[in-house]
Design an enzyme around this catalytic site. Structure first.
Site, PDB file in Angstrom:
ATOM      1  N   CYS A 119       0.856  -1.184   0.000  1.00 46.38           N
ATOM      2  CA  CYS A 119       0.000   0.000   0.000  1.00 46.38           C
ATOM      3  C   CYS A 119       0.894   1.236   0.000  1.00 46.38           C
ATOM      4  O   CYS A 119       2.110   1.123  -0.131  1.00 46.38           O
ATOM      5  CB  CYS A 119      -0.982  -0.009   1.173  1.00 46.38           C
ATOM      6  SG  CYS A 119      -0.267   0.272   2.807  1.00 46.38           S
ATOM      7  N   ASN A 161       2.442   1.570   4.170  1.00 46.42           N
ATOM      8  CA  ASN A 161       2.785   0.353   4.920  1.00 46.42           C
ATOM      9  C   ASN A 161       2.575   0.506   6.426  1.00 46.42           C
ATOM     10  O   ASN A 161       3.316  -0.042   7.230  1.00 46.42           O
ATOM     11  CB  ASN A 161       4.209  -0.108   4.605  1.00 46.42           C
ATOM     12  CG  ASN A 161       4.512  -1.538   5.040  1.00 46.42           C
ATOM     13  OD1 ASN A 161       5.634  -1.837   5.431  1.00 46.42           O
ATOM     14  ND2 ASN A 161       3.557  -2.426   4.974  1.00 46.42           N
ATOM     15  N   CYS A 202      -1.127   1.000   7.407  1.00 47.39           N
ATOM     16  CA  CYS A 202      -2.557   0.715   7.584  1.00 47.39           C
ATOM     17  C   CYS A 202      -2.969  -0.567   6.857  1.00 47.39           C
ATOM     18  O   CYS A 202      -3.112  -1.617   7.478  1.00 47.39           O
ATOM     19  CB  CYS A 202      -3.419   1.884   7.102  1.00 47.39           C
ATOM     20  SG  CYS A 202      -3.234   3.408   8.053  1.00 47.39           S
ATOM     21  N   ARG A 203      -3.140  -0.483   5.545  1.00 53.28           N
ATOM     22  CA  ARG A 203      -3.727  -1.591   4.790  1.00 53.28           C
ATOM     23  C   ARG A 203      -2.790  -2.781   4.594  1.00 53.28           C
ATOM     24  O   ARG A 203      -3.185  -3.925   4.857  1.00 53.28           O
ATOM     25  CB  ARG A 203      -4.217  -1.086   3.426  1.00 53.28           C
ATOM     26  CG  ARG A 203      -5.346  -0.080   3.530  1.00 53.28           C
ATOM     27  CD  ARG A 203      -5.679   0.543   2.206  1.00 53.28           C
ATOM     28  NE  ARG A 203      -4.575   1.373   1.735  1.00 53.28           N
ATOM     29  CZ  ARG A 203      -4.502   1.916   0.529  1.00 53.28           C
ATOM     30  NH1 ARG A 203      -5.464   1.697  -0.347  1.00 53.28           N
ATOM     31  NH2 ARG A 203      -3.483   2.674   0.183  1.00 53.28           N
ATOM     32  N   SER A 204      -1.586  -2.556   4.104  1.00 52.46           N
ATOM     33  CA  SER A 204      -0.732  -3.704   3.797  1.00 52.46           C
ATOM     34  C   SER A 204      -0.271  -4.458   5.046  1.00 52.46           C
ATOM     35  O   SER A 204      -0.252  -5.692   5.023  1.00 52.46           O
ATOM     36  CB  SER A 204       0.444  -3.330   2.888  1.00 52.46           C
ATOM     37  OG  SER A 204       1.264  -2.346   3.449  1.00 52.46           O
ATOM     38  N   ASP A 206      -8.337   3.533   1.987  1.00 50.55           N
ATOM     39  CA  ASP A 206      -7.250   3.780   2.932  1.00 50.55           C
ATOM     40  C   ASP A 206      -7.825   4.379   4.214  1.00 50.55           C
ATOM     41  O   ASP A 206      -8.305   5.516   4.210  1.00 50.55           O
ATOM     42  CB  ASP A 206      -6.236   4.735   2.303  1.00 50.55           C
ATOM     43  CG  ASP A 206      -4.962   4.849   3.124  1.00 50.55           C
ATOM     44  OD1 ASP A 206      -4.978   4.506   4.326  1.00 50.55           O
ATOM     45  OD2 ASP A 206      -3.951   5.289   2.547  1.00 50.55           O
TER      46      ASP A 206
END
Length: 154
Positions: free
Chosen positions: A8, A11, A13-15, A123
């Protein structure tokens, strides 16, 4: 060993959430010894940082370990090291192509393209909705594992 990389923008939050969720799935399916998981950013803003507190809280709510999650930047060599490079959104995929020098490669996947959602993972840095992100990532990770099991005969 099969290698999966979630990517993401930052690196944090999402990934890392996807990395933790996917690791948990692998542990529950007794596949942790067959598939290695990591995550990275397309930016260098949060190198060395832990995940966002919202990511950590949602993972804790679902009793999913965040151990070892540290922000790092995607590198050109990641292309050679990973079998599946999974972006959270279209922008991530473009940036992955630019960084690796391999635009539109078959090993690049937008996570939710494997689901009925067929959209970007929002995000939560901007939306604040870590629950929605978690739900979509969980669905995507389950679909990714199904794809890998089929392709790799696991």
């Amino acid at each position: 060993m099969i290698n999966v990389l979630f990517v993401c923008l930052g690196n944090i939050c999402r990934s890392p959430m996807a990395e933790a969720v996917f690791r948990d799935l692998l542990k529950n399916e007794n596949l942790a010894d067959k598939i290695k998981v990591d995550s990275a950013a397309t930016s260098s803003w949060h190198i060395g940082s832990p995940p966002h507190e919202g990511t950590l809280a949602i993972l804790q709510n679902y009793n999913i370990s965040a151990e070892g999650l540290v922000g790092r930047k995607l590198t050109k060599s990641d292309f050679d090291q990973f079998d599946y490079i999974v972006g959270m959104d279209e922008s991530n995929l473009r940036n992955i192509g630019e960084i690796t020098g391999k635009a539109n490669h078959a090993k690049f996947i937008r996570l939710l393209d494997l689901t009925e959602h067929k959209k970007d993972v929002p995000d939560p840095w901007y939306t604040g909705d870590f629950q929605e992100t978690y739900d979509l990532i969980t669905d995507g990770c389950q679909s990714l594992l199904k794809k890998i099991r089929s392709e790799q005969n696991l």
